[in-house]
Motif scaffolding. Sequence first.
Motif, PDB file in Angstrom:
ATOM      1  N   LYS A  69      -3.850  14.185  -1.016  1.00 23.62           N
ATOM      2  CA  LYS A  69      -4.561  13.024  -0.472  1.00 23.62           C
ATOM      3  C   LYS A  69      -3.604  11.863  -0.321  1.00 23.62           C
ATOM      4  CE  LYS A  69      -7.048  10.488  -3.212  1.00 23.62           C
ATOM      5  NZ  LYS A  69      -8.147   9.967  -4.070  1.00 23.62           N
ATOM      6  N   TYR A  70      -2.768  11.664  -1.287  1.00 19.64           N
ATOM      7  CA  TYR A  70      -1.784  10.574  -1.204  1.00 19.64           C
ATOM      8  C   TYR A  70      -0.704  10.882  -0.157  1.00 19.64           C
ATOM      9  CZ  TYR A  70      -3.991   9.470  -5.664  1.00 19.64           C
ATOM     10  OH  TYR A  70      -4.894   9.204  -6.640  1.00 19.64           O
ATOM     11  N   LYS A  71      -0.371  12.205  -0.090  1.00 20.63           N
ATOM     12  CA  LYS A  71       0.648  12.593   0.893  1.00 20.63           C
ATOM     13  C   LYS A  71       0.155  12.345   2.316  1.00 20.63           C
ATOM     14  CE  LYS A  71       4.476  14.759   2.166  1.00 20.63           C
ATOM     15  NZ  LYS A  71       4.329  14.767   3.616  1.00 20.63           N
ATOM     16  N   SER A  72      -1.093  12.674   2.592  1.00 19.15           N
ATOM     17  CA  SER A  72      -1.664  12.471   3.923  1.00 19.15           C
ATOM     18  C   SER A  72      -1.729  10.981   4.276  1.00 19.15           C
ATOM     19  CB  SER A  72      -3.066  13.087   3.981  1.00 19.15           C
ATOM     20  OG  SER A  72      -3.678  12.804   5.211  1.00 19.15           O
ATOM     21  N   GLN A  73      -2.183  10.195   3.336  1.00 18.76           N
ATOM     22  CA  GLN A  73      -2.227   8.746   3.560  1.00 18.76           C
ATOM     23  C   GLN A  73      -0.837   8.167   3.752  1.00 18.76           C
ATOM     24  OE1 GLN A  73      -5.047   6.191   3.349  1.00 18.76           O
ATOM     25  NE2 GLN A  73      -5.791   8.106   4.275  1.00 18.76           N
ATOM     26  N   LEU A  74       0.083   8.684   2.961  1.00 21.93           N
ATOM     27  CA  LEU A  74       1.460   8.193   3.044  1.00 21.93           C
ATOM     28  C   LEU A  74       2.060   8.484   4.425  1.00 21.93           C
ATOM     29  CD1 LEU A  74       3.633   6.827   1.293  1.00 21.93           C
ATOM     30  CD2 LEU A  74       4.415   9.111   0.642  1.00 21.93           C
ATOM     31  N   ASP A  75       1.830   9.689   4.939  1.00 20.47           N
ATOM     32  CA  ASP A  75       2.369  10.046   6.261  1.00 20.47           C
ATOM     33  C   ASP A  75       1.741   9.196   7.368  1.00 20.47           C
ATOM     34  OD1 ASP A  75       3.946  11.932   5.088  1.00 20.47           O
ATOM     35  OD2 ASP A  75       2.593  13.622   5.514  1.00 20.47           O
ATOM     36  N   LYS A  76       0.441   9.045   7.328  1.00 22.61           N
ATOM     37  CA  LYS A  76      -0.254   8.306   8.394  1.00 22.61           C
ATOM     38  C   LYS A  76       0.144   6.830   8.421  1.00 22.61           C
ATOM     39  CE  LYS A  76      -4.291  11.343   8.498  1.00 22.61           C
ATOM     40  NZ  LYS A  76      -5.742  11.471   8.229  1.00 22.61           N
TER      41      LYS A  76
ATOM     42  N   TYR B 222       1.665   9.561  -5.484  1.00 24.05           N
ATOM     43  CA  TYR B 222       2.016  10.926  -5.063  1.00 24.05           C
ATOM     44  C   TYR B 222       3.092  11.516  -5.965  1.00 24.05           C
ATOM     45  CZ  TYR B 222       3.755  14.791  -2.255  1.00 24.05           C
ATOM     46  OH  TYR B 222       4.158  16.036  -1.835  1.00 24.05           O
ATOM     47  N   ASN B 223       4.040  10.692  -6.376  1.00 23.90           N
ATOM     48  CA  ASN B 223       5.079  11.174  -7.271  1.00 23.90           C
ATOM     49  C   ASN B 223       4.510  11.543  -8.628  1.00 23.90           C
ATOM     50  OD1 ASN B 223       7.117  10.868  -5.370  1.00 23.90           O
ATOM     51  ND2 ASN B 223       7.566   8.744  -5.993  1.00 23.90           N
ATOM     52  N   GLU B 224       3.454  10.843  -9.029  1.00 23.62           N
ATOM     53  CA  GLU B 224       2.831  11.108 -10.329  1.00 23.62           C
ATOM     54  C   GLU B 224       1.962  12.343 -10.297  1.00 23.62           C
ATOM     55  OE1 GLU B 224       2.498   6.436 -11.855  1.00 23.62           O
ATOM     56  OE2 GLU B 224       0.708   7.539 -11.154  1.00 23.62           O
ATOM     57  N   THR B 225       1.226  12.533  -9.203  1.00 25.89           N
ATOM     58  CA  THR B 225       0.200  13.590  -9.180  1.00 25.89           C
ATOM     59  C   THR B 225       0.495  14.688  -8.174  1.00 25.89           C
ATOM     60  OG1 THR B 225      -1.105  12.430  -7.514  1.00 25.89           O
ATOM     61  CG2 THR B 225      -1.530  11.899  -9.835  1.00 25.89           C
ATOM     62  N   ALA B 226       1.329  14.414  -7.200  1.00 23.22           N
ATOM     63  CA  ALA B 226       1.596  15.366  -6.117  1.00 23.22           C
ATOM     64  C   ALA B 226       0.321  15.742  -5.389  1.00 23.22           C
ATOM     65  CB  ALA B 226       2.307  16.606  -6.637  1.00 23.22           C
ATOM     66  N   ASN B 227      -0.630  14.820  -5.354  1.00 29.70           N
ATOM     67  CA  ASN B 227      -1.922  15.039  -4.690  1.00 29.70           C
ATOM     68  C   ASN B 227      -1.739  14.902  -3.170  1.00 29.70           C
ATOM     69  OD1 ASN B 227      -4.559  14.923  -3.686  1.00 29.70           O
ATOM     70  ND2 ASN B 227      -5.327  14.006  -5.591  1.00 29.70           N
TER      71      ASN B 227
ATOM     72  N   TYR C  43       0.832  -1.205   0.000  1.00 27.68           N
ATOM     73  CA  TYR C  43       0.000   0.000   0.000  1.00 27.68           C
ATOM     74  C   TYR C  43       0.869   1.258   0.000  1.00 27.68           C
ATOM     75  CZ  TYR C  43      -3.772   3.196   1.315  1.00 27.68           C
ATOM     76  OH  TYR C  43      -4.688   4.233   1.341  1.00 27.68           O
ATOM     77  N   LEU C  44       1.922   1.276   0.793  1.00 29.26           N
ATOM     78  CA  LEU C  44       2.801   2.444   0.831  1.00 29.26           C
ATOM     79  C   LEU C  44       3.547   2.635  -0.493  1.00 29.26           C
ATOM     80  CD1 LEU C  44       4.312   2.094   4.443  1.00 29.26           C
ATOM     81  CD2 LEU C  44       2.679   3.815   3.641  1.00 29.26           C
TER      82      LEU C  44
END
Length: 415
Positions: free
Chosen positions: A359-366, A352-357, A344-345
Motif C-alpha cells: 500500500k505504501y509502495k503504490s502510494q509512493l510510486d503514484k 514502506y521501509n518499516e513494513t514493506a507494505n 508525504y513522500l
Amino acid sequence: MSQKASYIDFSYCVAKLKLFASISATSPSAKTLRKIENITLQNSEMNSKTKDAIQIILVILSILMLLYSIIYLVNYYSENDILTHFPSNKKSEDTDLLTPNEIGDSIGGVLNPIIGITGSILTFLAFYIQYKANKEQRKFFYIGLNNEKQNRIDESNKNIDLEKKHHITNLKIFKSLVSSMLNYYISSSQNIKDFLESEEAKPLGIHLFIFKTDSSYEYFNKLDFKNIYDSIVYSFQNKNEDWENDFIKILNILNFYEKLLAEMKNTYKIHSQSKAEKLNKVGESITQEIGYVLSDNELKNFDGIVEFLEIVYNSNPDNTPVLPEDQFKGTDFERLQDEFFNKYLEKLHMRYNETANEKYKSQLDKFSFMNKKIGVEKFQTVAYTKHLREVYENNFINQTNFDKVQEFLNKINIS
C-alpha cells in the motif's frame, strides 16, 4: 526565439526611390517656366516697338511725299491760273470745238492730280484706321497674354500648394504610425519585465504575458513607400545631412522589433498552454488519489495532509476556509511541492521501509510520479525565463534603438 534578429536590408528599395526622385528633379520647375515666359514676353515687346518705329517712319515719309505733291500742284496750278478758271471747250472763240480726245486730255490733266491726291488721302486714312485697329488688337493680345501668364502662375502656385499639402499629409501619417509602433514596443518592454519577475518568483504559477494589440505596423506596410520617400526628401531638401542611412536603419529597427515581439508572443503561447495542461493533469491525478488517502484512517493522518487541504481546497481540518473565497487564487504548486509532497513522500518512504507494505509502495510510486511531473515543468519554466531574460536584456533594457527612431522623427519637418 533568437536574441539578435538580422536586419532586413532596405537599401535596394531606397535606391529605387532615389531614382524616381532624381527623374522628377529633372523636370522644369514652375519658377523656370515663369522665367522663360518673361523672356519671351520681353522679346515680343521689343519686336513690337521695332515694328512701331518702322511704321512711324513710313507714315512720316508718306505724309511728307503727300505734302510735297500738294505744294507742287498748288504752286503749279496757281502759276498757270488753273485753280479758278475752268478751261474752254474751244481752242479759241472763233475756232471749232475741241476733239473728244482733247477734251478728255484736258479734263484728265486737270482732275487726275486732284483724284490722285484724294485717293492718296483715303488710302492713308485706310492705313491709319487699320493701324489703329492693329494697335487695339495688339493691346488686347497683350492683355490676354498677361492673363494667361497670371493664370499659369496661379496654377503653378496652386500645384505647389497641393504638392506641399500632399507631402505634409504623408509625413503626418508616417510620423503617427511610427510613433504608435514605438510606444507599443516601449510598453511591451515593461510588460516583458513584469512577466519575467512574476515567472521567476513563482515558476509554477500561471502568469499573464500582456501583449497590447497594435495594428500600426500592418497599416505601415500598406503605405506607398515611394510617396513616403518623396515626402521625406521634401522634408530634408534644405538640410545638409545624410538622412537616407538613418531612414534605412529606422525601417530595419521597426521590422526587427515587430518580428521579435511576434516570435515572443508565439513562444509564450506554446509555453503557457503546455504548462497549464501539464499542471492540470497533475491536479486531476492528485484529486483522484487523494480520495483514497483521506478514506484511509492511517494515511489521512500522515504529515502533509493538513497542508494539502489548505493549499488545494482552502480548507482547515474543521472544514472552515483558510482564506476568504475572494482571496483564494487556486492551487499554489510551489507550496504543494514543499509542504505536501516532500512531507508525504518522506512519511511513505519511512513506512514502506518499516513494513514493506505494498500500500505504501503504490502510494509512493503514484505521488513520486506526480511530483516528478511538477519538477520537470518547473525546470522547463526556469529555462524559458532564463532565455527570455537574455532577450529582454539584449534588446529592451538599453533603449538606444528606440532613441534613434525618436531622433529621426524629430528631424522630420512638417511645415
